[in-house]
Design a protein around this motif. Structure first.
Motif, short mmCIF file in Angstrom:
data_model
loop_
_atom_site.label_atom_id
_atom_site.label_comp_id
_atom_site.label_asym_id
_atom_site.label_seq_id
_atom_site.Cartn_x
_atom_site.Cartn_y
_atom_site.Cartn_z
N VAL A 1 0.86 -1.16 -0.18
CA VAL A 1 -0.18 0.18 -0.07
C VAL A 1 0.87 1.24 0.06
CG1 VAL A 1 -1.53 1.50 1.39
CG2 VAL A 1 -2.09 -1.04 0.98
N VAL A 2 1.75 1.36 0.94
CA VAL A 2 2.62 2.52 1.12
C VAL A 2 3.49 2.67 -0.22
CG1 VAL A 2 4.77 3.40 2.31
CG2 VAL A 2 2.86 2.28 3.55
N ASP B 1 5.20 12.19 5.75
CA ASP B 1 4.07 13.31 5.68
C ASP B 1 2.71 12.40 5.95
OD1 ASP B 1 5.79 15.44 5.22
OD2 ASP B 1 5.78 14.94 2.95
N GLN B 2 2.65 11.36 5.76
CA GLN B 2 1.67 10.40 5.86
C GLN B 2 1.39 9.51 7.08
OE1 GLN B 2 -0.03 9.98 1.53
NE2 GLN B 2 2.43 10.10 1.30
N PRO B 3 1.08 9.90 7.99
CA PRO B 3 1.50 8.77 9.30
C PRO B 3 0.15 7.87 9.15
CG PRO B 3 0.99 11.00 10.17
CD PRO B 3 1.52 11.21 8.70
N ALA C 1 -0.95 3.49 10.18
CA ALA C 1 -1.96 3.17 11.12
C ALA C 1 -3.18 3.22 10.67
CB ALA C 1 -1.83 4.39 12.46
N ILE C 2 -3.37 2.37 9.40
CA ILE C 2 -4.77 2.26 8.60
C ILE C 2 -5.71 1.82 9.40
CG2 ILE C 2 -5.66 1.07 6.67
CD1 ILE C 2 -2.94 1.64 5.22
N GLU C 3 -5.50 0.73 10.35
CA GLU C 3 -6.64 0.14 11.00
C GLU C 3 -7.26 1.18 12.26
OE1 GLU C 3 -3.96 -3.18 11.86
OE2 GLU C 3 -5.36 -4.53 11.25
N GLU C 4 -6.55 1.92 12.83
CA GLU C 4 -6.75 2.93 13.91
C GLU C 4 -7.24 4.21 13.20
OE1 GLU C 4 -3.55 0.15 15.24
OE2 GLU C 4 -3.59 1.47 13.70
#
Length: 167
Positions: free
Chosen positions: A18-19, A38-40, A44-47
């Motif tokens: 994905v990244v 710049d895209q944290p 942490a996609i699930e959260e």
């Protein structure tokens, strides 16, 4: 016969692909000066996305991530469409990847009782603008966004999709 990709809910096993997909499209294809730092949310996609009325999906072809889409719950029965990316070779009518991803997200929103889907995009994504408009999104002014919509620095053009009319 060409087989379309399969759309699945995001799993942490998809993280690296994905990244890689998103950064490649942002940096190399569209020359946007953005980094993974710049895209944290990508780490942490699930959260970040898979809570409330939000979710994150991947389009898989032969086990490889070829597209992504997410909905971010912003409250008030509204969501923000984010991270809509499709690998160049899988765009268009042949694979229908973008359409499959968008239909999955819109159907999810409707099932969750979401009233409106909002999105922001960059002016140079002209093909994306046509795609959203063809799929029922209407162009809106920045001032018509809900106050809870998280505007990104690169967002200059905005759209709205109405799932259910409010009475």
């Amino acid at each position: 016969m060409i087989v379309s990709p399969n759309v699945h809910k995001y799993s942490v096993k998809n993280q690296d692909q994905v990244v890689e997909l998103i950064l490649q499209i942002q940096q190399e294809e569209y020359n946007i000066a953005i980094t993974k730092e710049d895209q944290p949310d990508l780490f942490a996609i699930e959260e970040y996305y898979q809570t409330g009325n939000g979710n994150f999906w991947v389009a898989l072809y032969d086990g490889n991530v070829v597209g992504t889409i997410s909905l971010l719950d912003i409250g008030n029965h509204q969501v923000a469409l984010r991270k809509m990316f499709v690998k160049k070779d899988y765009r268009g009518a042949t694979y229908k990847t973008a359409t499959l991803l968008l239909k999955t997200a819109v159907n999810w929103a409707k099932e969750c009782g979401v009233k409106e889907v909002y999105l922001g995009t960059t002016p140079q994504f002209l093909a994306a603008h046509r795609f959203y408009e063809k799929n029922g999104f209407i162009s809106i002014d920045f001032h018509d966004l809900p106050s809870n919509f998280p505007v990104l620095q690169v967002d200059k053009k905005f759209y709205k999709y109405v799932c259910f009319e409010t009475v």
